[in-house]
Write a protein that holds these residues in place. Sequence first.
Motif, PDB file in Angstrom:
ATOM      1  N   TRP A   7      23.453  68.753  36.583  1.00  0.00           N
ATOM      2  CA  TRP A   7      23.944  67.861  37.628  1.00  0.00           C
ATOM      3  C   TRP A   7      25.135  68.252  38.025  1.00  0.00           C
ATOM      4  O   TRP A   7      25.657  67.907  39.454  1.00  0.00           O
ATOM      5  CB  TRP A   7      24.489  66.908  36.044  1.00  0.00           C
ATOM      6  N   TYR A   8      25.540  69.716  38.244  1.00  0.00           N
ATOM      7  CA  TYR A   8      26.742  70.253  39.353  1.00  0.00           C
ATOM      8  C   TYR A   8      26.169  70.819  40.574  1.00  0.00           C
ATOM      9  O   TYR A   8      26.821  71.496  41.967  1.00  0.00           O
ATOM     10  CB  TYR A   8      26.856  71.664  38.101  1.00  0.00           C
ATOM     11  N   ASN A   9      24.525  70.590  40.408  1.00  0.00           N
ATOM     12  CA  ASN A   9      24.517  71.390  41.910  1.00  0.00           C
ATOM     13  C   ASN A   9      23.568  69.385  42.361  1.00  0.00           C
ATOM     14  O   ASN A   9      23.035  69.841  43.596  1.00  0.00           O
ATOM     15  CB  ASN A   9      22.805  72.053  41.626  1.00  0.00           C
ATOM     16  N   ASN A  10      24.317  68.358  42.340  1.00  0.00           N
ATOM     17  CA  ASN A  10      23.807  67.228  43.070  1.00  0.00           C
ATOM     18  C   ASN A  10      25.270  66.837  42.528  1.00  0.00           C
ATOM     19  O   ASN A  10      25.869  66.259  42.312  1.00  0.00           O
ATOM     20  CB  ASN A  10      22.628  66.382  41.895  1.00  0.00           C
ATOM     21  N   TRP A  11      25.313  66.538  44.432  1.00  0.00           N
ATOM     22  CA  TRP A  11      27.371  66.013  44.060  1.00  0.00           C
ATOM     23  C   TRP A  11      27.058  64.423  43.667  1.00  0.00           C
ATOM     24  O   TRP A  11      28.512  63.708  43.924  1.00  0.00           O
ATOM     25  CB  TRP A  11      27.313  66.644  46.132  1.00  0.00           C
ATOM     26  N   ARG A  12      26.200  63.751  44.501  1.00  0.00           N
ATOM     27  CA  ARG A  12      26.513  62.735  44.085  1.00  0.00           C
ATOM     28  C   ARG A  12      26.050  62.323  42.200  1.00  0.00           C
ATOM     29  O   ARG A  12      26.902  61.569  41.228  1.00  0.00           O
ATOM     30  CB  ARG A  12      24.689  61.724  44.684  1.00  0.00           C
ATOM     31  N   LEU A  13      25.413  63.093  41.559  1.00  0.00           N
ATOM     32  CA  LEU A  13      25.438  63.161  39.881  1.00  0.00           C
ATOM     33  C   LEU A  13      27.437  63.179  39.707  1.00  0.00           C
ATOM     34  O   LEU A  13      27.651  63.468  38.291  1.00  0.00           O
ATOM     35  CB  LEU A  13      24.602  64.148  39.107  1.00  0.00           C
ATOM     36  N   ILE A  14      27.820  64.398  40.654  1.00  0.00           N
ATOM     37  CA  ILE A  14      29.365  65.071  40.212  1.00  0.00           C
ATOM     38  C   ILE A  14      30.021  63.985  39.976  1.00  0.00           C
ATOM     39  O   ILE A  14      30.311  63.447  39.733  1.00  0.00           O
ATOM     40  CB  ILE A  14      29.925  66.234  41.342  1.00  0.00           C
ATOM     41  N   SER A  15      29.607  63.101  41.668  1.00  0.00           N
ATOM     42  CA  SER A  15      30.928  62.079  42.015  1.00  0.00           C
ATOM     43  C   SER A  15      30.623  60.476  40.717  1.00  0.00           C
ATOM     44  O   SER A  15      31.383  60.256  40.239  1.00  0.00           O
ATOM     45  CB  SER A  15      30.289  61.435  43.201  1.00  0.00           C
ATOM     46  N   LEU A  16      29.025  60.408  40.289  1.00  0.00           N
ATOM     47  CA  LEU A  16      28.871  60.228  39.064  1.00  0.00           C
ATOM     48  C   LEU A  16      29.729  60.034  37.679  1.00  0.00           C
ATOM     49  O   LEU A  16      30.397  59.308  36.793  1.00  0.00           O
ATOM     50  CB  LEU A  16      27.305  59.539  39.080  1.00  0.00           C
ATOM     51  N   HIS A  17      29.530  61.348  37.726  1.00  0.00           N
ATOM     52  CA  HIS A  17      30.597  62.009  36.310  1.00  0.00           C
ATOM     53  C   HIS A  17      32.015  61.770  36.541  1.00  0.00           C
ATOM     54  O   HIS A  17      32.320  61.316  35.480  1.00  0.00           O
ATOM     55  CB  HIS A  17      30.239  63.342  36.178  1.00  0.00           C
ATOM     56  N   ALA A  18      32.436  61.901  37.704  1.00  0.00           N
ATOM     57  CA  ALA A  18      33.660  61.831  37.468  1.00  0.00           C
ATOM     58  C   ALA A  18      34.304  60.294  37.967  1.00  0.00           C
ATOM     59  O   ALA A  18      35.420  59.683  37.052  1.00  0.00           O
ATOM     60  CB  ALA A  18      34.367  62.352  38.997  1.00  0.00           C
TER      61      ALA A  18
END
Length: 499
Positions: A7-18
């Motif tokens: 997830w930390y290599n995918n900015w969309r998953l990072i934004s989802l987790h935010a």
Amino acid sequence: MNPKRKWYNNWRLISLHAWIVLMLITSSMNGFDGSLMNSFQSLDQWENYFHKPEGGKLGLLNAIQNIGSLAAYPFAPYLSDGLGRRGAIWIGAVIMLVGVGVQAGAYSLGMFIGARFCIGFGLTFAANASPMLVTEIAYPRYRPQLTSLYNSLWYSGNIVASWTTYGTQHIATTWSWRIPSIMQGIPSAFQFALILFAPESPRWLVSKGREAQALKTLAYYHADGDEQDPLVQYEFEEIKASIKLDRESKRNVGWKSLVSTKGNRRRMLIIVAIAWFSQWSGNGLVSYYLNKVFDTIGITSSTIQLLITGILAIWNLFWAVLASFLVERLGRRFLFLTSAAGMLLFFTLQTICSARYAITQSQGAAHAVIAFIFLFYAAYDLAFTPLIVSYTVEILPFSLRAKGFNVFNFTISVALIFNQYVNPIALENIGWKYYIVYICWIAFELGFLYFMIVETRNLTLEEISAMFDGTDLKEKIQHAVPAAAEVRTDDLVDEKASA
């Protein structure tokens, strides 16, 4: 999404987790309040300003937030299902901000009580919708852990409240308790400003006929925007099929459906039980009346009481978060049974040491009580912090999720109100002997969990439903969902087990 990418290599998953963090802090708001009243009771400035409330008045102060929550329960599921998960969270944040403002500016006990009622009323809307939205938008592989983190982060608010009050105790004015009161509104302020920009639940969107938007949301956050991704297509079709089957069968529609079938009755029995157990396992004595427990073992210094409260909050957060990340590896049933057995052992030892202190005034016994409180909470945090919310939303089908989860929260409020009125009176009259009641009850909990908890690790949603309902729902959904041979097994299994 490439299955080898984290997830930390995918900015969309990072934004989802935010966005998910924004929902998780609803629990922090609740935890802040749980510690706040405990800390205020150790503050001479707060006690003197409100003329040292005791007995029934003190019970009302602690219970009024949950009374406010009770008042909002009839409306919460309709708000979550009608306006959407985001809308319910936003309305809850607005009401809580009003309550926080009144509490911080309170100049009378009545005003303070009214503010806490308002906070509880708003918290119900946010707490009903937040964990459901986490469950319904999280990426499949991380959903069990993230949903378990929801209740675990109760302790993050607990930590902030404990250490803030520990620091402000040296302020000689009423700002010693007004500053922590203001800080209680920080999570709600973030939600007020940002939550309407967060993604809405794809399941809720499909239930409202907004299928194109649901597919776009799933694709954007789960597959880098690729609407034809096999995982996204399977998720989307499964959601549509499940909701369609629920509507056609009409077995999961309305409040009566919560108990209309054998499977639903079992669901509700488990949900009501674990909700009650989570507040009636002896932890209520520590969460809201730790200073009274300290008094029974001779620890009367407000500084030491506040210090221990702050350290305990950090300890609890550690164990709860650890258990959240182990939920798929160890399984729900193992964690529940280990938790109950550990609580029974350490609460019994705590009672023995409390009795020894009462008889001999031994300082060693007093210190042992503190040690066993910490060990008791380590056991409690293995299951009754992370799992009670995640397990509840996991075993409920979408059409019953808001109503069933509302029953869960209602049960917790009833248990809290009972504890908050009874505990101070019982401690004042019979002291450590009151602990024996909890020992017997925890023993009952262990037996109930052994016979009733169903393991859901690595099971699909259809398999979980079949265990509870004994129907051919699995075959019906598989027939309704197009073949998806390309879907990655690691993602799909997690999706089904946690949806």
